[in-house]
Scaffold this motif. Structure first.
Motif, PDB file in Angstrom:
ATOM      1  N   GLY A  46     101.535  41.605   1.854  1.00 56.68           N
ATOM      2  CA  GLY A  46     102.867  42.121   2.156  1.00 56.68           C
ATOM      3  C   GLY A  46     103.459  43.016   1.098  1.00 56.68           C
ATOM      4  N   TYR A  47     102.778  43.177  -0.037  1.00 56.96           N
ATOM      5  CA  TYR A  47     103.255  44.012  -1.135  1.00 56.96           C
ATOM      6  C   TYR A  47     102.093  44.825  -1.704  1.00 56.96           C
ATOM      7  CZ  TYR A  47     107.436  41.010  -1.465  1.00 56.96           C
ATOM      8  OH  TYR A  47     108.596  40.332  -1.209  1.00 56.96           O
ATOM      9  N   ILE A  48     102.425  45.911  -2.376  1.00 55.37           N
ATOM     10  CA  ILE A  48     101.433  46.651  -3.160  1.00 55.37           C
ATOM     11  C   ILE A  48     101.564  46.149  -4.593  1.00 55.37           C
ATOM     12  CG2 ILE A  48     100.599  48.924  -3.872  1.00 55.37           C
ATOM     13  CD1 ILE A  48     101.874  50.084  -1.358  1.00 55.37           C
ATOM     14  N   ARG A  49     100.763  45.142  -4.920  1.00 55.59           N
ATOM     15  CA  ARG A  49     100.805  44.493  -6.228  1.00 55.59           C
ATOM     16  C   ARG A  49      99.391  44.247  -6.728  1.00 55.59           C
ATOM     17  NH1 ARG A  49     105.189  39.610  -5.074  1.00 55.59           N
ATOM     18  NH2 ARG A  49     107.106  40.871  -5.221  1.00 55.59           N
ATOM     19  N   GLU A  50      99.201  44.362  -8.019  1.00 52.93           N
ATOM     20  CA  GLU A  50      97.894  44.062  -8.596  1.00 52.93           C
ATOM     21  C   GLU A  50      97.546  42.601  -8.324  1.00 52.93           C
ATOM     22  OE1 GLU A  50      97.898  45.214 -12.700  1.00 52.93           O
ATOM     23  OE2 GLU A  50      98.143  47.341 -12.242  1.00 52.93           O
ATOM     24  N   GLY A  51      96.313  42.384  -7.869  1.00 53.03           N
ATOM     25  CA  GLY A  51      95.845  41.045  -7.538  1.00 53.03           C
ATOM     26  C   GLY A  51      96.025  40.669  -6.087  1.00 53.03           C
ATOM     27  N   LEU A  88     102.196  59.191   2.266  1.00 58.54           N
ATOM     28  CA  LEU A  88     102.871  57.973   1.836  1.00 58.54           C
ATOM     29  C   LEU A  88     101.862  56.834   1.812  1.00 58.54           C
ATOM     30  CD1 LEU A  88     106.016  58.148   4.172  1.00 58.54           C
ATOM     31  CD2 LEU A  88     105.856  58.965   1.810  1.00 58.54           C
ATOM     32  N   LEU A  89     101.910  56.006   0.781  1.00 60.21           N
ATOM     33  CA  LEU A  89     101.120  54.780   0.730  1.00 60.21           C
ATOM     34  C   LEU A  89     102.078  53.611   0.884  1.00 60.21           C
ATOM     35  CD1 LEU A  89      98.352  53.410   0.251  1.00 60.21           C
ATOM     36  CD2 LEU A  89      98.941  53.327  -2.183  1.00 60.21           C
ATOM     37  N   MET A  90     101.862  52.811   1.934  1.00 60.88           N
ATOM     38  CA  MET A  90     102.763  51.709   2.250  1.00 60.88           C
ATOM     39  C   MET A  90     101.967  50.416   2.397  1.00 60.88           C
ATOM     40  SD  MET A  90     105.204  53.601   5.109  1.00 60.88           S
ATOM     41  CE  MET A  90     106.462  52.316   5.065  1.00 60.88           C
ATOM     42  N   PRO A  91     102.605  49.263   2.167  1.00 60.94           N
ATOM     43  CA  PRO A  91     101.915  48.008   2.480  1.00 60.94           C
ATOM     44  C   PRO A  91     101.698  47.908   3.981  1.00 60.94           C
ATOM     45  CG  PRO A  91     104.233  47.608   1.982  1.00 60.94           C
ATOM     46  CD  PRO A  91     103.970  49.062   1.674  1.00 60.94           C
ATOM     47  N   GLU A 120     110.244  47.005   3.579  1.00 56.78           N
ATOM     48  CA  GLU A 120     110.783  45.669   3.351  1.00 56.78           C
ATOM     49  C   GLU A 120     110.778  44.837   4.623  1.00 56.78           C
ATOM     50  OE1 GLU A 120     115.076  43.529   2.399  1.00 56.78           O
ATOM     51  OE2 GLU A 120     114.843  45.663   2.025  1.00 56.78           O
ATOM     52  N   LYS A 121     111.276  45.394   5.709  1.00 54.89           N
ATOM     53  CA  LYS A 121     111.454  44.624   6.938  1.00 54.89           C
ATOM     54  C   LYS A 121     110.153  44.404   7.701  1.00 54.89           C
ATOM     55  CE  LYS A 121     115.908  44.144   6.552  1.00 54.89           C
ATOM     56  NZ  LYS A 121     116.521  42.805   6.365  1.00 54.89           N
ATOM     57  N   MET A 122     109.164  45.263   7.494  1.00 57.06           N
ATOM     58  CA  MET A 122     107.917  45.151   8.242  1.00 57.06           C
ATOM     59  C   MET A 122     106.783  44.542   7.419  1.00 57.06           C
ATOM     60  SD  MET A 122     108.003  48.710  10.423  1.00 57.06           S
ATOM     61  CE  MET A 122     107.181  48.060  11.880  1.00 57.06           C
ATOM     62  N   SER A 123     106.989  44.389   6.115  1.00 55.50           N
ATOM     63  CA  SER A 123     105.918  43.866   5.261  1.00 55.50           C
ATOM     64  C   SER A 123     106.438  42.810   4.293  1.00 55.50           C
ATOM     65  CB  SER A 123     105.249  45.016   4.483  1.00 55.50           C
ATOM     66  OG  SER A 123     104.754  46.008   5.349  1.00 55.50           O
ATOM     67  N   HIS A 124     107.249  43.240   3.304  1.00 57.11           N
ATOM     68  CA  HIS A 124     107.678  42.320   2.250  1.00 57.11           C
ATOM     69  C   HIS A 124     108.350  41.070   2.815  1.00 57.11           C
ATOM     70  CE1 HIS A 124     106.857  45.836  -0.020  1.00 57.11           C
ATOM     71  NE2 HIS A 124     108.076  46.293  -0.186  1.00 57.11           N
ATOM     72  N   ALA A 125     109.383  41.269   3.638  1.00 59.76           N
ATOM     73  CA  ALA A 125     110.173  40.131   4.108  1.00 59.76           C
ATOM     74  C   ALA A 125     109.375  39.219   5.021  1.00 59.76           C
ATOM     75  CB  ALA A 125     111.441  40.625   4.817  1.00 59.76           C
TER      76      ALA A 125
END
Length: 453
Positions: free
Chosen positions: A380-385, A50-53, A364-369
């Motif tokens: 907090g996200y896996i996003r380009e940039g 698994l690849l996670m933020p 979501e609860k441990m990274s994004h939020a």
């Protein structure tokens, strides 16, 4: 160095899908399917992983300066990255307490020199440092910490006029420890008189009880609504408190209410309040003594439900190590706090495997939020940039906790002897592969978090 991660099962933004990722100059350059043709300095075949933020832990106590016999920023950040935590926010009840802007910057300098993870430090509030607090730069500091109940350290803020001023004029988010001090003191005196040294196994939950938590959380929430202040209530430990928080949604980097308005009061749950309950005092005693206390089993279930309902917004640790010798003292002398940062993600993945929380909600609860709630820039996200704060997890391997593989300086864990059904294999911090299958590359340190405020 460019890194190409192939064949990963990416857990990100409420989806789980197979994607490849290119890391370049510390950032995520590209996320697509079928990037096998791309040339890179390092190629990682993540098939089966698994690849996670990276986890962002918004509440840790790394004990430096002044309490370094327990821990320091280097040792605890090492434990953090081994557990998939790529960024942390550290608390001000060190020695000296972080109550001036100069002392705050001193901690940032220690972080820059020694931390293997990205870092931020809370500015501390007291009854008499208001002028220092309002000088806090909201773009460079995660928040202001107010102890509305005494815990480890001596930073209780209980003067009503000071609390009013702080809530009215805080330059950024306030994070609170909520336990009503008069209630705790009265109950402690009562139980000392009743039991002396022959205390019941669950006395900590009886002293630091539901009433103490609810009274203080209610007061903090009322101050926030009165002054329109962003408030984050830390380590919710009772089901009695969850009605204080409205369900929220994440949208465009913000935590919103159903009507689209920003959520004024947010909340945190900690992994130990989701994993342990008061029955565990029989087995672990002071090892799980913490403030606020771990309580009866039904609270654990209510807190998890509040996480799922988005009444509670983030999951953290409140990592707070003490030596095992300190913990071995009699209940009345033993300090409160647990070392947790190395196994926080393992705990949540275990709950996910048990069907209690979907794995995308863990991210979501441990990274994004956390990134949204604190307005963290480009993490907090896996996003380009975005910065490449990434972790690879083997969901089919195991992690057995024992003293030989604990990286926290204290050398023990309340999870000792537990076998988690997951293993963190790789941790990237700002694009640097700092941890790989038990080995560390400490040549590059973490970065200071910045905030879009």
């Amino acid at each position: 160095m460019t890194t190409l991660i192939l064949n990963a099962q990416v857990v990100n933004e409420n989806q789980v899908q197979y994607l490849d990722v290119i890391i370049e100059n510390g950032h995520i350059k590209k996320i697509e399917r079928d990037l096998q043709h791309v040339q890179a300095d390092r190629v990682i075949d993540a098939k089966g992983l698994l690849l996670m933020p990276g986890v962002i832990d918004d509440q840790v106590h790394f004990r430096e300066p002044g309490l370094t016999h327990k821990a320091n920023i280097y040792t605890e950040s090492k434990a953090a990255v081994a557990g998939g935590v790529t960024s942390f926010m550290e608390m001000p009840n060190t020695v000296p307490n972080t109550l001036t802007q100069q002392l705050l910057e001193d901690k940032y300098q220690i972080g820059a020199n020694t931390s293997l993870a990205n870092y931020s430090f809370f500015m501390g509030a007291s009854n008499d440092n208001y002028d220092e607090v309002v000088r806090t730069d909201p773009t460079q500091v995660c928040g202001i910490k107010i102890f509305m109940g005494s815990s480890t350290g001596n930073m209780l803020v209980d003067a009503p006029e000071v609390l009013e001023k702080l809530f009215a004029n805080a330059p950024c988010i306030i994070a609170t420890h909520c336990e009503d001090e008069p209630t705790v003191k009265a109950r402690m005196a009562y139980f000392k008189e009743k039991y002396g040294d022959d205390v019941p196994y669950d006395i900590h939950a009886l002293i630091r009880n539901e009433e103490a938590c609810l009274k203080s959380s209610t007061f903090a929430s009322s101050l926030a609504h009165k002054h329109g202040t962003r408030l984050h209530i830390l380590h919710i430990s009772t089901g009695d408190e969850v009605h204080l928080f409205e369900p929220g949604i994440r949208s465009n980097g913000k935590i919103l209410l159903a009507n689209g308005q920003p959520k004024l009061v947010t909340a945190e749950a900690c992994v130990h309040h989701l994993w342990f309950d008061a029955e565990d005092y029989r087995r672990l005693g002071n090892e799980i003594k913490c403030n606020p206390a771990i309580k009866a089993p039904h609270h654990k279930e209510a807190i998890l439900q509040a996480v799922l309902d988005n009444r509670i917004d983030v999951i953290a640790t409140d990592h707070a190590p003490h030596t095992i010798e300190e913990k071995a003292q009699h209940y009345w002398q033993a300090p409160s706090g647990l070392p947790l940062v190395q196994h926080t993600l393992n705990v949540m993945l275990e709950l996910s495997k048990a069907g209690k929380i979907p794995i995308d909600r863990v991210a979501e609860k441990m990274s994004h939020a956390v990134a949204d709630l604190f307005d963290i820039k480009d993490r907090g996200y896996i996003r380009e940039g975005y910065w490449a704060d990434l972790i690879l997890v083997d969901p089919n391997a195991t992690t057995e906790v024992n003293p030989s593989n604990i990286y926290s300086k204290c050398g023990w864990s309340p999870f000792n002897g537990t076998e988690f059904r997951s293993r963190i294999t790789h941790t990237f911090v700002s694009g640097h592969l700092v941890y790989e299958n038990g080995k560390f590359d400490e040549t590059v340190k973490g970065k200071r978090l910045t905030f879009s405020r």
